[in-house]
Enzyme design. Structure first.
Site, short mmCIF file in Angstrom:
data_model
loop_
_atom_site.label_atom_id
_atom_site.label_comp_id
_atom_site.label_asym_id
_atom_site.label_seq_id
_atom_site.Cartn_x
_atom_site.Cartn_y
_atom_site.Cartn_z
N PHE A 29 4.95 38.41 14.07
CA PHE A 29 5.72 39.11 12.91
C PHE A 29 4.67 39.29 11.84
O PHE A 29 4.10 38.47 11.33
CB PHE A 29 6.83 38.35 12.46
CG PHE A 29 7.82 39.26 11.39
CD1 PHE A 29 8.43 40.33 11.99
CD2 PHE A 29 7.05 39.39 10.00
CE1 PHE A 29 9.22 41.28 10.85
CE2 PHE A 29 7.77 40.21 9.19
CZ PHE A 29 8.81 40.98 9.55
N ASP B 50 -2.91 36.41 9.16
CA ASP B 50 -1.68 36.69 8.35
C ASP B 50 -1.00 35.51 7.89
O ASP B 50 -0.26 34.65 8.70
CB ASP B 50 -0.78 37.70 9.19
CG ASP B 50 0.38 38.02 8.62
OD1 ASP B 50 0.87 37.43 7.23
OD2 ASP B 50 1.22 38.94 8.88
N LYS C 114 3.95 37.73 -0.46
CA LYS C 114 5.12 36.73 -0.75
C LYS C 114 4.99 35.81 -1.93
O LYS C 114 5.15 36.56 -3.12
CB LYS C 114 5.66 35.90 0.58
CG LYS C 114 6.19 36.92 1.81
CD LYS C 114 6.98 35.99 2.76
CE LYS C 114 7.71 37.28 3.73
NZ LYS C 114 7.34 37.06 4.85
#
Ligand SMILES: *Cc1c(COP(=O)(O)O)cnc(C)c1O
Length: 404
Positions: A140, A225, A254
């Site tokens: 993802f 990531d 985030k």
């Protein structure tokens, strides 16, 4: 308006691209959130780890308010007095030479894709438009057209073609597959050091180190990531630190803003970042002074409050307690730090009804990948809060499997 009214309104006016739990939140503080009816919940999702510092952390609130009263956006056509300090502090903390600020995580991933492709042509000598990036099954990395082009989740891709070429997919956690997939045209290996959205998948011990060695040996850039795993979540500042690996390119987002504002960044050394020249890449809001001021405060909280250590200590204990729950429905409990997944046996039905049961008892957890209940509370959560949650979790997990 009551809860039903709000739900009807959002159903009427919103695209149906999410399946949220049916509560309307209106306030948050620390690890707790309140709905419009005044009911209190322990937030065990923390906005997919964007709220590691807890809701409305006072230091970040103060920084945001102060900056709103001074200057919010300049665009990159001019300099501002927050971006430079933000990038310096981020580089000093992470050990990288350069940082490129963006907004959403997906944008930072896109930025990394552009950077490593160009590095491949200019530094590695890959023939024009032939660069390959190796990625993993179950990945993802966001929702842009290019990023979903290499998703292995059919619903993320279906109907959104034509998709972007140039990606090779290998099984996650399989270092031999990585080595076998590398060709002279491979520019980079893009991976998550622990797959969050994929269902809290922890790769085999040594995988990160082995992947780094393989990439190094073949002049392939290692691109991690850490948008979800980074900034303390797994019990280290970055999840790659667990194996002493320093990727060539690191993508963060985030929790970089503590949940106040979309702030992301790509981090790299001079050589890779040097591929960008004026005009080649950009973002109107990337590096804006409000986001930068918020991110500076958010990073300081992670360091000052030792949130990575906190995640490690609380996570080790909490995972142990979850494993000790005697439930016929639990297949496995796994994770690192405070990123924990409880996989429900397929015979017990999907994870969703268990999340609904938890919600009724004041615990907000969200299923990921059908079978997994994810526990990833803000890292400022109190041990007593988690103790309270454990009792309820044990009852929900021990109960009869609820309707599918
Ligand atoms: C959330 C996430 C993204 C995408 O971030 P957005 O801000 O939603 O675009 C990318 N990679 C990982 C690992 C994520 O968890």
């Amino acid at each position: 308006m009551n809860t039903a009214d709000y739900l009807a309104e959002v159903d009427r006016y919103s695209a149906h691209n999410y399946h949220p739990l049916p509560i309307i939140l209106s306030r948050g503080e620390g690890a707790w959130v309140w709905d419009i009816e005044g009911k209190k919940y322990l937030d065990c999702l923390a906005a997919y780890s964007a709220v590691n510092q807890g809701h409305r952390h006072p230091a970040i609130v103060a920084a945001a308010k102060q900056q709103i009263d001074r200057l919010t956006l300049t665009s990159r056509a001019f300099h501002n007095d927050q971006m430079g300090p933000f990038l310096r502090e981020l580089c000093e903390l992470s050990g990288y030479e350069k940082a490129l600020p963006m907004n959403s995580g997906a944008e930072a991933v896109e930025t990394a894709i552009k950077a490593v492709r160009r590095w491949g042509y200019r530094s590695k000598g890959i023939p024009a438009d032939q660069a390959e990036i190796i990625v993993c099954t179950n990945n993802f990395h966001g929702r842009t057209t290019t990023v979903v082009s290499f998703s292995t989740e059919a619903s993320y891709r279906e109907g959104f073609g034509p998709l972007t070429p140039g990606f090779t997919i290998i099984p996650y956690g399989d270092a031999a597959a990585l080595e076998a997939a590398i060709t002279p045209n491979t520019a980079a290996f893009l991976f998550e050091p622990l797959q969050g959205e994929g269902g809290v998948i922890v790769p085999p011990e040594g995988y990160l180190r082995r992947a780094a060695e393989i990439c190094n040996a073949h002049n392939v850039l290692l691109v991690a990531d850490e948008i979800q795993t980074g900034l303390g979540r797994t019990g280290q500042l970055f999840c790659c630190d667990w194996e002493g690996v320093k990727p060539d390119v690191l993508v963060v987002g985030k929790a970089l803003s503590g949940g106040f504002y979309p702030v992301s960044a790509m981090l790299a050394g001079e050589e890779v970042m040097g591929v960008f020249a004026p005009g080649d890449h950009g973002s109107t809001f990337g590096g804006n002074p409000l986001g930068a001021a918020v991110a500076r405060a958010a990073l300081k909280v992670i360091v000052d409050e030792r949130l990575a250590e906190r995640a490690r200590e609380l996570g080790d204990w909490f995972m142990g307690e979850l494993r000790a729950i005697n439930s016929p429905h639990v297949h496995e409990v796994r994770g690192r730090g405070l990123m924990i997944g409880v996989e429900i046996r397929c015979e017990s039905g999907p994870a969703r009804p268990f999340c609904e049961g938890l919600m009724e008892r004041g615990i907000l957890a969200k299923e990921t990948h059908e079978q997994v209940v994810r526990f990833a509370p803000p890292l400022v959560v109190e041990k007593t809060d988690l103790e309270w949650a454990l009792g309820h979790t044990a009852e929900v997990l021990a109960g009869a499997a609820v309707k599918a």
